[in-house]
Design an enzyme around this catalytic site. Structure first.
Site, PDB file in Angstrom:
ATOM      1  CD  GLN A  27      -2.963  -0.855   2.360  1.00 51.29           C
ATOM      2  OE1 GLN A  27      -2.964  -1.645   3.275  1.00 51.29           O
ATOM      3  NE2 GLN A  27      -3.756   0.205   2.340  1.00 51.29           N
ATOM      4  CG  HIS A  28       0.346   3.502   2.352  1.00 47.92           C
ATOM      5  ND1 HIS A  28      -0.979   3.859   2.462  1.00 47.92           N
ATOM      6  CD2 HIS A  28       0.615   2.707   3.420  1.00 47.92           C
ATOM      7  CE1 HIS A  28      -1.487   3.298   3.542  1.00 47.92           C
ATOM      8  NE2 HIS A  28      -0.545   2.593   4.136  1.00 47.92           N
TER       9      HIS A  28
ATOM     10  CG  ASP B  57       0.133  -5.116   1.511  1.00 49.43           C
ATOM     11  OD1 ASP B  57      -0.701  -4.274   1.912  1.00 49.43           O
ATOM     12  OD2 ASP B  57       1.348  -5.043   1.794  1.00 49.43           O
TER      13      ASP B  57
END
Length: 461
Positions: free
Chosen positions: A69-70, A222
């Site tokens: 992520q991110h 994820d």
């Protein structure tokens, strides 16, 4: 029997599993490593995917990507990557996160707007960092994607429309799970001007095809992929011990936590996934083992030879800074050392307990907000540790079970691919199998009390 593939593009590697679309049985799997670091060019992810999937995807009917992520993938008007992607664990944007919080009027305003309070991990903070510190790269940037968005886009062909999903979009800081919508005003506030973002596809919407004709599902983050792979249901909480440590649970409604401890994410099914994340998990054990001159099995043996509480030795495991609590510049530290307790087994035990104590705080934050937790599922690389399994019930203060070993993020992505292929209202009912129980908890409240005392002493928290 139709086959589907799930891809887990994580911080450390790319894992690919091919599953029977009806039962979820894993037919074959492979992996390839990613470069280490907190920034990586996305081409490295693509190379790892090609290596791991070589010969595996020729006969699959559908495929999906679950990614870390991110991460900020900045691209120009023709889709070329402007600079290496800043990953979730890159803490240089911690200062810009604080600036954004102040500009909007405080943490509560951000929680109300997008169910999250900015920190160094969120994409919105990284975009502000890019605009402020690399204006030449910012000037070239016309769109931003997340790692799984970029890989999905590459799978469907560079001329296709970039897409994302609710789960991964909810970790950007400019998409609201509560409102199910982007906040372009917050994106423009962070970056200084508007830029393009991927379209948010439905949970099982087909977003294109691979060159070989396989359907491509929307993919997800994820943690959302792991929840889908585990078949998570209300009342379950997951403690995942990988590069990062996460605690998450399925919720029927959104979560808005103005303290910023709980991230108010969406999941991959249309529901919600409140989550707490720490930067330091499995690598704490590896680093401690290296310091003590043993392997991970030796660390287990040492930790299990010590008493709960390690005779007063406490490790604050902030080896890479920390995200929760917000301590990006912190370092790890040992507390309570005396000649009488300064032994390898106590150091090993303190490493296991310290890693778990931060996640126990996250679990408590969830239950304090009314999220029900009847059992904890322990997953991730460090869940294979005998010491972790023995200590977790005591530190977490909950019934802990350990699912059978599997690549649950990749399996969750494969389950989403099967869902897209089937075109049904609900994801296929794959049975993850009955988990095994971890050890019985030992009454040792002093473990968390001493951890909290050491944190207050060192960091005032």
């Amino acid at each position: 029997m139709p086959l589907v593939a799930g891809i887990d593009s994580s911080t450390q590697s790319c894992k690919v599993v091919v599953c029977d679309a009806d039962s979820g049985a894993v037919v074959r799997e492979a992996r390839a490593p990613h470069p280490d670091g907190t920034e990586v060019h996305p081409d490295a992810w693509w190379s790892a995917l090609e290596q791991a999937s070589s010969g595996l995807l020729d006969d699959v009917a559908a495929v999906s990507v679950a990614g870390q992520q991110h991460g900020m993938v900045a691209v120009d008007e023709v889709g070329a990557v402007v600079r290496p992607a800043l990953l979730w664990n890159d803490t240089r944007s911690s200062g810009t996160a604080l600036d954004l919080i102040e500009e909007l009027g405080g943490p509560a305003e951000w929680a109300k707007a997008v169910d999250n309070v900015p920190n160094a991990s969120l994409t919105v903070s990284k975009l502000r960092w890019l605009a402020r510190h690399e204006p030449e790269h910012a000037d070239r940037t016309t769109a931003v994607m997340l790692p799984h968005d970029w890989l999905t886009w590459r799978l469907t062909g560079a001329g296709s429309e970039p897409t994302t999903d609710r789960g991964d979009a909810s970790g950007t800081g400019y998409w609201s799970a509560t409102d199910d919508a982007y906040r372009p005003d917050l994106l423009a506030r962070a970056f200084g001007r508007e830029i393009r973002v991927p379209r948010v596809a439905g949970p099982a919407e087909a977003v294109g095809r691979t060159p070989s004709g396989a359907l491509v599902a929307p993919g997800t983050g994820d943690n959302m992929g792991s929840a889908l792979g585990l078949g998570l249901r209300p009342g379950d909480a997951v403690v995942s011990l990988g590069t990062s440590g996460t605690v998450f649970a399925v919720s029927e409604g959104p979560t808005q936590d103005p303290s910023g401890i709980i991230c108010g994410y969406a999941d991959a099914t249309g529901r919600y996934l409140p989550l707490v994340c720490t930067l330091n998990a499995a690598r704490v054990l590896g680093a401690t083992a290296a310091m003590l001159g043993v392997d991970l099995a030796g660390l287990d043996e040492l930790a299990l030879a010590a008493e709960p509480g390690a005779e007063g030795v406490v490790l604050l495991p902030y080896l890479d800074g920390e995200r929760t609590p917000v301590l990006p510049d912190a370092a790890g530290s040992l507390h309570g050392l005396r000649r009488s307790n300064m032994r390898p087994e106590n150091i090993a035990r303190a490493a296991v307990e310290g890693m778990l104590c931060g996640l126990a705080d996250g679990l408590s934050a969830m239950t304090d907000t009314g999220i029900p937790v009847s059992r904890v599922l322990l997953v991730g690389g460090a869940a294979r540790s005998a010491a972790v399994r023995a200590v977790a019930p005591t530190v977490l203060g909950a019934r802990v079970v350990v699912p059978r070993p599997a690549e649950y993020v990749a399996v969750g992505a494969a389950r989403q691919a099967a869902w897209t292929l089937a075109g049904t209202a609900e994801a296929p009912n794959w049975d993850p199998g009955e988990p095994e129980a971890a050890a019985e908890p030992v009454d040792a409240p002093h473990v968390r009390e001493r951890y909290a005392e050491a944190r207050r002493s060192a960091h005032g928290l």
